[in-house]
Design a protein around this motif. Structure first.
Motif, mmCIF file in Angstrom:
data_model
loop_
_atom_site.group_PDB
_atom_site.id
_atom_site.type_symbol
_atom_site.label_atom_id
_atom_site.label_comp_id
_atom_site.label_asym_id
_atom_site.label_seq_id
_atom_site.Cartn_x
_atom_site.Cartn_y
_atom_site.Cartn_z
ATOM 1 N N ILE A 80 29.481 27.595 52.853
ATOM 2 C CA ILE A 80 28.361 28.128 53.077
ATOM 3 C C ILE A 80 27.795 28.257 54.534
ATOM 4 C CG2 ILE A 80 27.595 27.627 50.734
ATOM 5 C CD1 ILE A 80 26.265 24.923 51.732
ATOM 6 N N ALA A 81 28.693 27.405 55.534
ATOM 7 C CA ALA A 81 28.344 27.448 56.766
ATOM 8 C C ALA A 81 29.069 28.376 57.678
ATOM 9 C CB ALA A 81 28.255 26.074 57.293
ATOM 10 N N ARG A 82 29.324 29.682 57.047
ATOM 11 C CA ARG A 82 30.340 30.427 57.855
ATOM 12 C C ARG A 82 29.880 30.584 59.415
ATOM 13 N NH1 ARG A 82 34.710 31.553 55.065
ATOM 14 N NH2 ARG A 82 34.825 31.580 53.087
ATOM 15 N N GLY A 83 30.586 31.060 60.335
ATOM 16 C CA GLY A 83 30.150 31.286 61.309
ATOM 17 C C GLY A 83 31.376 31.845 62.509
ATOM 18 N N PRO A 84 31.232 32.159 63.649
ATOM 19 C CA PRO A 84 32.505 32.598 64.496
ATOM 20 C C PRO A 84 33.386 31.611 64.606
ATOM 21 C CG PRO A 84 30.329 32.515 65.943
ATOM 22 C CD PRO A 84 30.144 32.303 64.392
ATOM 23 N N ASP A 85 33.088 30.243 64.624
ATOM 24 C CA ASP A 85 34.236 29.300 64.890
ATOM 25 C C ASP A 85 34.536 28.640 63.673
ATOM 26 O OD1 ASP A 85 31.711 28.151 64.702
ATOM 27 O OD2 ASP A 85 31.953 26.922 66.705
ATOM 28 N N ALA A 86 34.059 29.113 62.558
ATOM 29 C CA ALA A 86 34.271 28.209 61.359
ATOM 30 C C ALA A 86 35.823 28.050 61.119
ATOM 31 C CB ALA A 86 33.527 28.862 60.172
ATOM 32 N N GLN A 87 36.253 29.088 61.200
ATOM 33 C CA GLN A 87 38.024 28.841 60.705
ATOM 34 C C GLN A 87 38.562 27.750 61.748
ATOM 35 O OE1 GLN A 87 38.388 31.356 57.630
ATOM 36 N NE2 GLN A 87 40.311 31.100 58.739
ATOM 37 N N ALA A 88 38.425 28.098 62.906
ATOM 38 C CA ALA A 88 39.164 26.909 63.785
ATOM 39 C C ALA A 88 38.454 25.372 63.516
ATOM 40 C CB ALA A 88 38.661 27.144 65.184
ATOM 41 N N ARG A 89 37.220 25.412 63.190
ATOM 42 C CA ARG A 89 36.782 24.065 62.854
ATOM 43 C C ARG A 89 37.417 23.407 61.667
ATOM 44 N NH1 ARG A 89 30.309 24.292 64.850
ATOM 45 N NH2 ARG A 89 30.389 22.201 65.615
ATOM 46 N N ALA A 90 37.273 24.299 60.469
ATOM 47 C CA ALA A 90 37.711 24.098 59.296
ATOM 48 C C ALA A 90 39.274 23.659 59.361
ATOM 49 C CB ALA A 90 37.681 24.772 58.244
ATOM 50 N N ALA A 91 39.947 24.367 59.998
ATOM 51 C CA ALA A 91 41.456 24.073 60.235
ATOM 52 C C ALA A 91 41.582 22.578 60.665
ATOM 53 C CB ALA A 91 42.099 25.080 61.189
#
Ligand code: DGY
Length: 430
Positions: A115-126
């Motif tokens: 639910i908290a997508r954003g430009p850096d979401a991929q890197a943070r989630a990874a």
């Protein structure tokens, strides 16, 4: 659906924000708690996505090299709490406790990511996926060294349900004495009748002193511990978290990691059968010290629903059992069965209702198609908060709000229930 004051719930999270992490409530709990923060991150995600990410990132500042996520991260000093870092005597750069807590983290990470997508979401989630994986691997190696499929806790605080009757027998067998003087601070903030007893604290601290004397080394702790309990809640939450981790692993993990997670889930799902008590119609803890199940029926025993563990027949039996409890104490879900002589409606985990547990149980019943019961629990949780305040816990006989007030994870749950109601049926589940 009962309406609650969304702005009041958000204001509680903002007021308890200490700079990227949220204290459970002012003074009584002045640091970052592990499972509190996971729920709180999901609450933040409903209205402040950046803050949701930060909550999880700040929690793993406390993660140990071996993968353990401690139950408390002492980001800033406070005299309001006992036992503080001087009692724990751990060696992490930011002071932490030396034990863990139910691993809601991966479930929170999946939800925040969705639910908290954003430009850096991929890197943070990874990055956080790696932390979650390390923590689950730690659970397996440190707390299930014989690979039975089920992990054990070595301290009642690890269950998050500190003074549950499920720990009474094992704690009564402890002969250890604390070496640290007990200087309780909790009872200067909250009435003693709502908290664990002094004899509980003596035993809690005796275990802390024992493990500190072994340098918090997991293999030594396992070997010397006089308290090794297979907690139903911890295993159910870990199972749900592994399910969520597996979804994240599709994007962020390797094939080998996915197989490892799936294999331990299969082992655990099979091993859960040993915790089912057909006569009591509930799952119960296993005491590795005696090899017997503990005949205490608590709300932990309903949590396998959240992880999809029971059969449809067992889920129906759990619903019947809960109905029997509610015939005695009208507000769902008491933390200890009101049919149990140890039930105490105001004392912490011996009877009171906890919103986070209600949330997981309701999601569990929903998963099994018991939609009416699920929505009854969600609505009752909202009504308790509306009438009893956004309190730490609630009396299941009267609905009265108890313990700490302006409580972060209770506020987070109200935001999550509200968001689910707005999204309506067919929304994504946790
Ligand atoms: C407390 O201090 O009451 C906590 O539950 C322990 O983590």
């Amino acid at each position: 659906m009962t309406t609650i004051d969304i702005e009041a719930a958000r204001a509680i999270l903002r007021a308890n924000d200490r700079g990227g992490y949220t204290v459970p409530t002012d003074r009584l709990y002045p640091f970052q708690w592990n499972w509190d923060s996971a729920f709180v991150a999901m609450g933040w995600a409903t209205f402040d996505k950046e803050r949701a990410w930060r909550e999880l990132e700040r929690l793993v500042e406390g993660q140990w090299d071996d993968g353990m996520v401690p139950h408390i991260v002492f980001h800033a000093p406070s005299d309001d709490y006992f036992p503080g870092p001087d009692v724990w005597r751990t060696r992490h750069a930011i002071p932490t406790s030396g034990i863990t807590q139910p691993p809601v983290f991966a479930t929170a990470l999946r939800r925040v990511f969705e639910i908290a997508r954003g430009p850096d979401a991929q890197a943070r989630a990874a990055r956080l996926y790696r932390c979650a994986l390390a923590s689950h691997d730690w659970w397996e190696t440190a707390r299930d060294p014989e690979r039975t499929g089920l992990v054990a806790i070595l301290h009642p605080w690890e269950s998050g349900m500190d003074n549950s009757p499920a720990w009474d027998e094992a704690m009564a067998r402890l002969t250890l004495q604390p070496t640290t003087p007990i200087r309780r601070r909790d009872t200067s903030h909250i009435g003693a009748e709502m908290r664990p007893k002094d004899e509980d604290y003596r035993r809690f601290i005796a275990l802390v002193d024992l493990y500190a004397s072994y340098g918090w080394e997991p293999a030594a702790m396992w070997r010397v511990s006089p308290f090794r309990l297979v907690d139903v809640a911890t295993n159910a939450i870990l199972h749900k978290a592994d399910e969520d981790l597996l979804v994240l692993a599709e994007q962020f993990g390797t094939e080998a990691e996915r197989s490892r997670i799936a294999a331990r889930m299969a082992r655990r799902a099979a091993a859960f059968a040993s915790l089912w008590n057909q006569d009591r119609r509930i799952y119960q803890a296993l005491d590795l010290g005696t090899g017997s199940t503990v005949d205490a029926s608590t709300s932990a025993g309903l949590l396998p629903l959240f992880a999809g563990i029971p059969s449809a027949g067992q889920a129906a039996a759990l619903a019947d059992e809960l109905e029997a409890w509610l015939a005695r104490a009208p507000y769902p879900v008491p933390s200890t069965s009101p049919l149990d002589p140890r039930f105490e409606p105001k004392r912490y985990w011996r009877g009171p209702i906890w919103a986070v547990v209600n949330f997981m149980i309701a999601e569990g019943f929903e998963r099994y198609g018991h939609a009416a019961l699920a929505s009854r629990i969600h609505q009752a949780t909202q009504a308790l908060m509306r009438d009893g305040g956004i309190a730490e816990y609630f009396d299941p006989t009267s609905g009265e709000g108890l313990g700490g007030s302006r409580f972060s994870w209770t506020a987070a749950i109200s935001l999550m229930i509200d968001q689910a109601a707005v999204a309506g049926p067919g929304r994504d589940k946790m």
